[in-house]
Design an enzyme around this catalytic site. Sequence first.
Site, PDB file in Angstrom:
ATOM      1  N   HIS A 151       0.838   0.005  -5.219  1.00  0.00           N
ATOM      2  CA  HIS A 151      -0.246  -0.027  -4.223  1.00  0.00           C
ATOM      3  C   HIS A 151      -0.773   1.361  -3.893  1.00  0.00           C
ATOM      4  O   HIS A 151      -0.028   2.300  -3.708  1.00  0.00           O
ATOM      5  CB  HIS A 151       0.145  -0.822  -2.977  1.00  0.00           C
ATOM      6  CG  HIS A 151       1.280  -0.272  -2.169  1.00  0.00           C
ATOM      7  ND1 HIS A 151       1.081   0.674  -1.196  1.00  0.00           N
ATOM      8  CD2 HIS A 151       2.600  -0.545  -2.170  1.00  0.00           C
ATOM      9  CE1 HIS A 151       2.260   0.944  -0.626  1.00  0.00           C
ATOM     10  NE2 HIS A 151       3.199   0.232  -1.200  1.00  0.00           N
ATOM     11  N   ASP A 178       6.003   6.014  -1.564  1.00  0.00           N
ATOM     12  CA  ASP A 178       5.486   4.692  -1.192  1.00  0.00           C
ATOM     13  C   ASP A 178       3.980   4.746  -0.995  1.00  0.00           C
ATOM     14  O   ASP A 178       3.513   5.014   0.090  1.00  0.00           O
ATOM     15  CB  ASP A 178       6.180   4.224   0.088  1.00  0.00           C
ATOM     16  CG  ASP A 178       5.849   2.791   0.442  1.00  0.00           C
ATOM     17  OD1 ASP A 178       5.271   2.093  -0.401  1.00  0.00           O
ATOM     18  OD2 ASP A 178       6.166   2.372   1.567  1.00  0.00           O
ATOM     19  N   GLU A 193      -1.402  -2.924   0.744  1.00  0.00           N
ATOM     20  CA  GLU A 193      -0.082  -3.579   0.778  1.00  0.00           C
ATOM     21  C   GLU A 193       0.555  -3.389   2.150  1.00  0.00           C
ATOM     22  O   GLU A 193       1.212  -4.282   2.675  1.00  0.00           O
ATOM     23  CB  GLU A 193       0.831  -2.998  -0.315  1.00  0.00           C
ATOM     24  CG  GLU A 193       2.161  -3.736  -0.467  1.00  0.00           C
ATOM     25  CD  GLU A 193       3.277  -3.252   0.437  1.00  0.00           C
ATOM     26  OE1 GLU A 193       4.273  -3.961   0.565  1.00  0.00           O
ATOM     27  OE2 GLU A 193       3.165  -2.168   1.036  1.00  0.00           O
ATOM     28  N   GLU A 194       0.378  -2.193   2.713  1.00  0.00           N
ATOM     29  CA  GLU A 194       1.159  -1.834   3.900  1.00  0.00           C
ATOM     30  C   GLU A 194       0.843  -2.664   5.132  1.00  0.00           C
ATOM     31  O   GLU A 194       1.726  -3.022   5.885  1.00  0.00           O
ATOM     32  CB  GLU A 194       0.966  -0.343   4.235  1.00  0.00           C
ATOM     33  CG  GLU A 194       1.514   0.611   3.182  1.00  0.00           C
ATOM     34  CD  GLU A 194       3.036   0.574   3.059  1.00  0.00           C
ATOM     35  OE1 GLU A 194       3.681  -0.199   3.779  1.00  0.00           O
ATOM     36  OE2 GLU A 194       3.570   1.328   2.230  1.00  0.00           O
ATOM     37  N   ASP A 220       7.333  -0.459  -6.617  1.00  0.00           N
ATOM     38  CA  ASP A 220       7.080  -0.149  -5.201  1.00  0.00           C
ATOM     39  C   ASP A 220       8.407   0.030  -4.470  1.00  0.00           C
ATOM     40  O   ASP A 220       8.637  -0.538  -3.414  1.00  0.00           O
ATOM     41  CB  ASP A 220       6.238  -1.260  -4.548  1.00  0.00           C
ATOM     42  CG  ASP A 220       5.901  -0.927  -3.097  1.00  0.00           C
ATOM     43  OD1 ASP A 220       5.969   0.266  -2.720  1.00  0.00           O
ATOM     44  OD2 ASP A 220       5.580  -1.858  -2.332  1.00  0.00           O
ATOM     45  N   HIS A 223       7.775   5.535   4.962  1.00  0.00           N
ATOM     46  CA  HIS A 223       6.874   5.433   6.121  1.00  0.00           C
ATOM     47  C   HIS A 223       7.026   6.587   7.124  1.00  0.00           C
ATOM     48  O   HIS A 223       6.617   6.466   8.276  1.00  0.00           O
ATOM     49  CB  HIS A 223       7.058   4.106   6.874  1.00  0.00           C
ATOM     50  CG  HIS A 223       6.781   2.896   6.039  1.00  0.00           C
ATOM     51  ND1 HIS A 223       6.895   1.616   6.537  1.00  0.00           N
ATOM     52  CD2 HIS A 223       6.373   2.764   4.760  1.00  0.00           C
ATOM     53  CE1 HIS A 223       6.590   0.747   5.579  1.00  0.00           C
ATOM     54  NE2 HIS A 223       6.273   1.429   4.490  1.00  0.00           N
TER      55      HIS A 223
END
Length: 472
Positions: free
Chosen positions: A284, A296, A330-331, A358, A428
């Site tokens: 992503h 990520d 995606e997130e 991912d 994140h």
Amino acid sequence: MKKYIFAIFGLFLTINLNAQAPEAKEDSLKIREIYSAALVHGQAYDWLDHLSNKIGGRLSGSLNAQKAVEYTKAQLEELGLNKVWLQPVMVPKWTRGGREHAYIQTGPGMTTEVNITALGGSVATTTGGLKANVIEVQGIEDLENYKDEIKGKIVFYNRPMNPELIQTFSAYGGCVDQRYSGAEAAAKYGAAGVIVRSLSHKIDENPHTGSMSYGDLPDSKRIPAAAISTKDAEYLSGMLKLKKDLEFYYKLSSENHGEVQSYNVIGEITGSEFPEEIMVVGGHLDSWDLGDGSHDDGAGVVQSMEVLRLFKETGYKPKRTIRVVLFMNEENGLRGGNKYAEVAENKNEHHIFALESDAGGFTPRGFSFEADDAQFAQIESWKPLFEPYLIHYFGRGGSGADIGPLKKGDIVLAGLRPDSQRYFDHHHAATDTFEHVNKRELELGAATMTSLIYLVDKYGMKRINLEKDQKL
Ligand SMILES: [Zn+2]
């Protein structure tokens, strides 16, 4: 006599190897060539450098996300693929606003600052911030035990990730409901706000954001939600034991802006023999905004692009159609994954295989597969080809969020499984940055993915479900 037996045994061994040799030897040579090309003149690391350092965090709907769309499209166009296109998709736009601020107050003028970050999708506090007493709980199911005390207070979810689990994604899965649904659940008990322990094993000062949802709560009932660093979560928990009536203050300036136009980026090498059989490899393109999204999922994006480049470089012409799909959102919405599957369905396309990366750009260990028994047996027969590259893990289980919506009929879904012990240190958080990705580890992942796609392309996938259907 012994010599004679050895000689006979040796003869059998030679004959036996020769009997299997041509295909297996061709495959092992091709895979060696793929790994060499990735390690000697791979492109993935340079692409990641650009995505991370020239563009940066790529939250859906942001200018950076659009720059990433344009950059990756241009790079795919340079590879000389059969087709490169943008697939329009509407995505939610959320902005963090000014820097968050928080402290613990244990008495008049006695405050200690702590590190927090708004959860993606959270509403803001009022401009003056929110100050209230705190109720610590160990998860959503624990709320019921405090139901008479919660009203007007800040609920502090402090269940840590289970350190005993070797698969760190399982530990994450055991806690993520606090972050995703914690605000919705606490609001129903009348909480004024929620603070969630960051999802990381590491005790440090970096708060980790991530998506959250209010479910069907009306706007008037939505309460501000933030993650607190693990170190400050431990501190807050310790202080609450000493002084139950301490106050917690925080201020969030985040904002939801509705939906905006964005895109999945797609490139294709059209199959030479079975163009209607489609294989997807992807990651992503969007990321959170605190770091630059290198693990990520910048890593998965550039590894997926590298799969098609490696086929070009090594002169491999796939029999089946191979698409790289760089999914958007995606997130905090999965809109890209859903859109790709919706369009595929509308066009009646036949997808036989999809592979997502991912789980970070760390040393690859293998893959997990969503496949039936016959398909999995076929895949497992290829395991010896991966042994020289220390790829040992072929398991069954979840694949990837973006390819999940493609699950239908006889498709096999797969996820690259890199070593996961350090992934949640960065996930994140502001430390998800380029310098934490190792060039060789990233390249090994790309070569591992390419080798698997090569084998699926060459041999196809067993179509066991269809055969069953036909018998019925
Ligand atoms: Zn991701």
